[in-house]
Design an enzyme around this catalytic site. Structure first.
Site, PDB file in Angstrom:
ATOM      1  CE  LYS A  26      -3.746   0.214   2.718  1.00 37.47           C
ATOM      2  NZ  LYS A  26      -4.965   0.596   1.966  1.00 37.47           N
ATOM      3  NE  ARG A  96      -7.159   2.601   4.773  1.00 35.60           N
ATOM      4  CZ  ARG A  96      -7.521   3.839   4.430  1.00 35.60           C
ATOM      5  NH1 ARG A  96      -6.599   4.777   4.343  1.00 35.60           N
ATOM      6  NH2 ARG A  96      -8.788   4.118   4.201  1.00 35.60           N
ATOM      7  N   GLY A 105      -8.233  -8.347   5.284  1.00 35.28           N
ATOM      8  CA  GLY A 105      -9.017  -8.582   6.493  1.00 35.28           C
ATOM      9  C   GLY A 105      -8.212  -9.088   7.666  1.00 35.28           C
ATOM     10  CG  MET A 107      -2.586  -7.510  10.217  1.00 42.16           C
ATOM     11  SD  MET A 107      -1.082  -7.642   9.305  1.00 42.16           S
ATOM     12  CE  MET A 107      -0.598  -5.944   9.347  1.00 42.16           C
ATOM     13  NE  ARG A 352      -5.791  -4.542  -3.617  1.00 45.11           N
ATOM     14  CZ  ARG A 352      -6.292  -4.909  -2.447  1.00 45.11           C
ATOM     15  NH1 ARG A 352      -5.495  -5.032  -1.406  1.00 45.11           N
ATOM     16  NH2 ARG A 352      -7.566  -5.153  -2.307  1.00 45.11           N
ATOM     17  CG  HIS A 468      -6.526 -46.101  -7.560  1.00 46.64           C
ATOM     18  ND1 HIS A 468      -7.839 -46.100  -7.934  1.00 46.64           N
ATOM     19  CD2 HIS A 468      -5.855 -46.748  -8.532  1.00 46.64           C
ATOM     20  CE1 HIS A 468      -7.965 -46.737  -9.091  1.00 46.64           C
ATOM     21  NE2 HIS A 468      -6.776 -47.134  -9.473  1.00 46.64           N
ATOM     22  CB  SER A 771      11.481 -41.448 -16.359  1.00 49.11           C
ATOM     23  OG  SER A 771      10.298 -40.731 -16.081  1.00 49.11           O
ATOM     24  CB  CYS A 838       6.947 -40.027 -15.357  1.00 47.51           C
ATOM     25  SG  CYS A 838       7.751 -41.361 -14.475  1.00 47.51           S
ATOM     26  CE1 TYR A 858       9.659 -37.483 -19.769  1.00 51.09           C
ATOM     27  CE2 TYR A 858      11.749 -37.575 -20.947  1.00 51.09           C
ATOM     28  CZ  TYR A 858      10.763 -38.192 -20.185  1.00 51.09           C
ATOM     29  OH  TYR A 858      10.901 -39.501 -19.826  1.00 51.09           O
TER      30      TYR A 858
END
Lengths: 892, 892
Positions: A26, A96, A105, A107, A352, A468, A771, A838, A858
């Protein structure tokens, strides 16, 4: 001397936007707006360093602070021409908090500070509105009493309610100036009674009380919890902003409003916002009056009859619209702003970067590139990869009423409604009749796959994010809420209990797999729509990223979906999933039951045609792309019949005696199946199985045009791979000779055991690719079973032992080290070794960043995460490859 | 030019004892003896390098070999005055294999080579004994036919038997010279018939045939298997020794014998051996004639009436006795020798270090130190630590008849007989009546401990070397055969089946926990006796070793035993073992059943007095020594009742409903308990438990004088330890304040997860010691459940994937790396961190060597392995600290 206080908007402005760490979001942006020449009420920011010093020094301030605050206050007085505490011409301020990142919300704020029995009179006189002045005073006392003095909010409410009853009125707006005076008097009496001392009247004392309260609010439990959830370090601290008050409630030439420079829900490029004439900020939020649209366009869009600001205050609106343009041009991003109009003059109170939906994020990013506001790279960095999930799955209609009955884990995104069923068979049967079903199970197993496929969504009461159910649902793109412990399923009574109420088979429920919510009845959903923006962003991501993105898939449907989403091959085809078809499982079971190699070979050979057929189909879908096929991995007992009817079917078809089957089942049971007789250990014990699988792969490859990459699972030593690679190579030679044709192929291994990572140099001598199987690597490195960790992992995350569920986001400190070791040693031994991942982490943006860091070739993930991975890989490349891009991100 | 052939005993001797790798053990020692001036028949050795080259070049010899062999043969001819193949004066040779280490019975030998239809006549004439010559010829044909030509041994036997039947005689000694001629004729016919070509008559062809057969025998299956079992690398190869024949069977001035320079069964310093007059070496072994003692002392000791060599051939005996002295002085170790006396002349055919029992090894080593033959260090290096087990446990009487019915794993050493019982309760009941019982279980669990304690031995049909039964039995010093899969136990019928036969409760069986054998009936055993030699060697070991040796113990009996065996503290006290007492388990179960902290605390507090009492007793036994106490580790369901009667007892006492208990049991069940909610995870979830345990430890420590070392198990992250150390420290402060007295203590952790090893630097910030829990570290690093690995580990060891069972001997390549990483990082973060090991490997000599290498401060092992560890630690210090000591070991 350390500078603890930074001024803005008045005599001088000392901060700017990139000082967010010191001034908070802020404060930094107020300073930036002031520097841009925008109308910012004068004020100053006490830095976050004061907060840190405050906690380090036993809640004492740095000794220079007092002087610097006094000086800054003087400067505001000069700029505004008002004097703090002056009964005739009182300066009022707001106090503030403002941390480095927004903690909405969490502080505290105090407005109208500086009012007391004297100054309220000055305010009344100056504003010419006694009621306004006393209303402001009672508002100040309520907020200050609550935030600073620790008085109960309801004690203030009670006095006000009593007064309204006494006056026989119902609305605050009906309270007169004298009424407010009475209320203020009673407030003071109550404070005296509760505190044993009077409400502070000295503005100086009020100011320091409020500053102290803001700093103290950094450490209240809800703030601590919020930081833990959002990964915000405690030592960041908060800043405190003290700013001269402006009033949107001094008459009809006053107003207050909030706005987004573009529509945050869809990204449309128009000035989106709300305002109220003669109101303070909190009134907009409170919902007592209906806020009005800023623009005529907005008003028409919403079908509102209330006049737009553009109509009511055209001049001020013009100023505000100029501010909008200035801010977007300056920040090069959509802004979320707050403003107040006091007696016809515009004041900016906040700007912001605005939060937005995924669709809006895409549209804004693409539009801004076309508007030459930002580069493609900046656009890519601005979109949260995870948020793309919203675009790929149905979402709940935000307007729909929902009755939430329980909350589980958000295991697979998307919202879905359906008729509750408790078995896979029923799911399939009812789906065939055209019904939408919700499969509800304690847990799912591979035998439930057909039911999961038939269902619109899946709900389980046990299991975690990588259970699963979760893994399969994500693969299929089905919505899934997993591990919903608040629900108890009783298969016998065909019902489930939640909060004491019973939900029967046939009832309808809705789940939201993106939040974990379970709702009663059908809740309306919105179908996803892939815009051209999506395709455009993806094409930029593809130009940018270094890593390839593959998919984990074995069914034709999954593979097609993944290719549609841009997968560049299969990184993990789990052959065992192909074993569960009704016409195959019998042979699989006979194979397992065989007591010697010849019998086993006989049973295995019956599977060959089906397995070859699977690969032919899969390879055709993946034409021209690499496909990594993992040979059989799970413990054999996963394939065995366990329920009486399955045992009966099996024994009858195979001609075995039940006793023998039960004995074999007992023999196959394991204490820790995860660490048992599985993976390549099966290949070592029963080479016939791997040989058949290799044969099926090669025969299929000859018919099609993929380069198979054959992956040996659960390797711990070089010797295992050596033995099994030889078996694969021999099989290849045999097939090539028979068919008179050969294909290219490579053989590699999963690195999923710590020992394999440590012995990667030796293993790489036999492996053409690694992998990383990070699911199992996480289980073994951490000694943590993913199926069991649900019992303690929430405690662990709450106590900061792991930042995040390590099965969702890679534990880079532990598991990551093993990957680094394996990459380094693997490349030492074989410089061109192909490296991929993977595990489930292959679709997690933070983990993808790590993969880029260690240089993998990859990532492979479930089909619906492919777009996420494409974007995350591009971001990782930008952040690591182009430091300036990263800077932009940080500044934004 | 490579020298492929080394001569000895004739014109020149080219080898020596330390050339064992090149010449094999036999060849090197023949050369050494020749160099010492001992009477060795001239010969030569074809090196092991030829064997390697032979296999590398497709079974072709190096081209220079033929010439070098011819030259060496010439040299023998010169030295002996005989000529190979000369019909008048034939040189005969033996051809023997000789690898780097002895592989008894594994490879082949041919004697009397060089005989044919012509040379046999020359031998007859020269020896003046036609029968001897033809007997030698038929012996040669039989051996050569079998070994080189691949003819069946029984075909030769059949011809000989037929001849004896024809002649109506029964003994070989009754076959006349003409008889042997007939037999030889028939041998030749048979060879022609079987081979399709005549038996080779050319001595040159015979020689190369025999050499080729010896090299080929290196790769026959039984030799390959033997090498696998004994860890002998294939590329060592074998040498071939060709040596001129000497004959102990040419008359009564001839003899042959084998001897040990000291008694190999007890180490007594006298010339121990056997001989036969007029015999060939094989006759001594064949057992047709009774061998006679070498010395009068030996003859008297054995109560034999047959004359000793000392009496029959005093002159030759004197020569032999001188050889004995010479060899011992030279080799400085007890020798195993072979000799032949031909016509009054002594020939030495072999010397090597003699195998011996553990008792003999101790005595010989101690005596030789006192005789100034060797140093204490050399003595220490010469004793196999594992062999000490023989001295600590009863062994089977080698003379007793034994009927082996099955073989399992040698899980805990010692031999024991007892009445078969199938339950722990029955074991205890019958033992109370003074019976010796054998507890037979499919598996054991902590609930069986009282029965295991009451039993003389334990037999299980499932589980490996580190199963519960094995670990507990070793700790208690009970004999145990584990995982004996050939036996099926049926609790219902109170019987077990083995090889189709039934063994009922009440029958007697005997087990040998050192070999895994299970025998029917009672087999006599010999009680162990600890000699003064043992104490002397142990005291040398203690002077020499750097590492401390502690024990894993929690019962007073185990702790006393361990202290008696020299343990220097407790390295692992498993507190959960204390939870199973009948009077505690109820409280433990109530604690587990508690659904919230206050109830849990209440139940836990009931356990406090008992737990404190345990520690007081234990600490008193260990007075003045450190005691490492591990806080609760196993998953809670291990403590829960599982059988109906236990559930009944529990629900009744606790006043719970059975349904709720069953629900809780289901809740506690885990897929992979090894990786589940256990170890410090319990401490994080239920701090009350750890707090109670810490309190019990501190309250006990205040009453006694040990320094408790509190160990937090299964730590994976620094944060876990940080949280729990704080809990322990707070508890300590509270107790010290209450009692007005404080004690020293330290807090540390087990390193038993790969992640812990990798994060050791961060963990060490909170840990004053690390103890490597190599059981679990092996399970997690290798991804291998020790309870399940039995199914595939034998295949794995057989195929060379792991050299040894990694749960018995540390996998230094994998798990070892993690230990090294943890040691290095731990010491970086805390230079004085105390380092130990408390897994099963702490009692394994090879693993102890590794511990010395990485610089651990102590090893901890089960009580009966403490002496083994003391010796192994000394050897490790010698081998690593003093390179020259290691050299001596290698040469010996």
């Amino acid at each position: 001397m350390t500078q603890w206080v930074y001024q803005f908007g008045g005599e001088k402005t000392e901060g700017k936007a990139d000082m967010r760490n010191l001034l908070g979001g802020k404060g930094a942006n107020l300073a930036e707006m002031a520097s841009l020449g925008l109308p910012v009420p004068p004020g100053f920011t006490i830095t976050t360093e004061v907060c840190t010093a405050f906690y380090e020094n036993n809640k004492d301030y740095p000794k220079e602070l007092k002087g610097q605050v006094a000086e800054a206050l003087k400067s505001i007085e000069k700029a505004t021409g008002m004097v703090f505490g002056d009964p005739a011409n009182p300066l009022l301020v707001s106090v503030r908090s403002g941390a480095r990142v927004s903690m909405p919300g969490m502080m505290d704020t105090v407005l109208n500070l500086g009012l007391n029995d004297e100054t309220v009179k000055g305010l009344a006189e100056k504003s010419g509105d006694e009621r306004f002045a006393w209303d402001s005073y009672r508002r100040f006392m309520t907020m200050y009493g609550d935030v600073v003095l620790g008085l109960e909010h309801h004690d203030f409410e009670d006095i006000l309610d009593q007064h309204k009853r006494d006056m026989d009125i119902t609305e605050d707006t009906d309270v007169t100036a004298d009424g407010w005076k009475t209320v203020v008097e009673r407030f003071k009496e109550m404070a005296q009674r509760e505190l044993g001392k009077p409400f502070p009247m000295d503005p100086e004392e009020q100011l320091w009380g409020a500053i102290g309260a803001v700093f103290s609010s950094w450490m209240v439990p809800r703030a601590i919890t919020y930081r833990q959830i959002h990964d915000i370090p405690e030592d960041w601290g908060t800043a405190v902003n003290v700013q001269s008050m402006v009033f949107g409630n001094m008459g009809d030439d006053c107003a207050t409003g909030v706005a987004f420079t573009r529509d945050p829900s869809n990204g449309e490029n128009y000035f989106y916002g709300e305002y109220l004439v003669n109101a303070q900020g909190e009134d907009v939020v409170a919902g007592i009056r209906t806020p009005q649209s800023l623009t005529i366009h907005g008003k028409e869009k919403e079908g509102s009859s209330l006049p737009a600001m553009e109509e009511v205050m055209p001049d001020v609106f013009k100023q505000l619209d100029d501010v909008r343009t200035k801010l977007e041009t300056h920040y090069r991003d959509m802004q979320d702003i707050e403003f107040t109009v006091q007696q016809g003059k515009l004041y900016m109170l906040q700007t912001r970067n605005g939060k937005r939906t995924a669709a809006a994020a895409l549209k804004i990013a693409v539009d801004m590139v076309h508007e030459n506001l930002i580069t493609k790279e900046q656009a890519l960095l601005r979109i949260e990869p995870q948020a793309l999930d919203q675009l790929l799955h149905p979402t709940l209609d935000p307007m729909a009423h929902k009755q939430i009955i329980a909350k589980g884990l958000p295991a697979s995104p998307g919202a879905a409604s359906g008729i509750v069923v408790f078995s896979a068979d029923e799911a399939e049967a009812r789906a065939k009749d055209g019904e939408k079903v919700m499969l509800c199970r304690i847990e799912t197993s591979p035998e439930d796959i057909h039911g999961m496929h038939a269902a619109a969504g899946i709900l389980t009461t046990r299991g975690g994010m990588t259970s699963h159910a979760a893994v399969v649902a994500r693969g299929m793109g089905r919505a899934c809420v997993a591990g919903c412990g608040a629900i108890t399923i009783d298969y016998k009574s065909n019902a489930m209990i939640v909060q004491g109420a019973e939900i029967k088979a046939g009832d309808i429920i809705t789940i939201d797999g993106s939040t974990g919510e379970v709702m009663l009845g059908e809740v309306a959903t919105i179908e996803p729509e892939l815009s051209g923006d999506f395709a455009e962003v993806m094409s930029w991501a593809d130009e940018t990223r270094r890593m390839k993105v593959r998919t984990n898939a074995e069914t034709p449907l999954d593979s097609k979906t993944a290719r549609h989403f841009g997968a560049e091959g299969i990184g993990l085809c789990r052959t065992e999933h192909m074993f569960f078809d009704a016409d195959r499982i019998q042979h699989v079971r006979e194979m397992i039951f065989a007591t010697s190699a010849p019998y086993r070979r006989e049973a295995v050979e019956k599977l060959l045609p089906a397995q070859r057929g699977d690969f032919v189909e899969l390879f055709k879908i993946m034409e021209g792309l690499p496909v990594t096929v993992r040979l059989l991995d799970p413990p054999l007992h996963e394939f065995m019949p366990h329920e009486q009817k399955d045992i009966d079917t099996f024994t009858k078809a195979a001609g075995f005696e039940e006793d023998k089957v039960r004995a074999r089942l007992a023999e196959l049971a394991e204490s820790n199946p995860m660490l048992g007789h599985r993976g390549c250990r099966l290949g070592i014990s029963y080479p016939e199985i791997y040989e058949m699988q290799a044969r099926a792969i090669f025969e299929a490859a000859i018919e099609t045009s993929v380069t198979p990459e054959i992956m040996i699972p659960l390797v711990g030593t070089a010797r295992e791979l050596e033995i099994l690679k030889e078996l694969v190579d021999e099989t290849a030679q045999a097939v090539f000779k028979e068919k008179g044709k050969s294909v290219d192929y490579i053989v590699g291994t999963m690195i999923e055991l710590p020992r394999a990572a440590l012995a990667a140099d030796k293993i790489a001598e036999h492996a053409e690719f690694f992998s990383f199987g990070t699911n199992d690597l996480t289980q073994t490195a951490l000694g943590m079973s993913r199926d069991d960790a649900g019992k303690f992992l929430p405690d662990y995350v709450a106590q900061g032992i792991y930042d995040k569920d390590p099965f969702t986001s890679l534990d880079t400190e532990g598991v990551g080290q093993l990957i680094e070791i394996a990459v380094e040693r693997g490349q030492d031994a074989r410089s061109d070794i192909k490296l991929g991942i993977c595990g489930e982490h292959g679709g997690d943006p933070a983990s993808i960043m790590f993969c880029e860091q260690v240089g993998l070739d990859y990532v492979s993930c479930s089909p619906y995460r492919v777009p996420i991975a494409r974007l995350a890989a591009a971001q990782a490349a930008l952040k690591l490859g182009k430091p300036e891009a990263a800077d932009i991100k940080k500044a934004a």
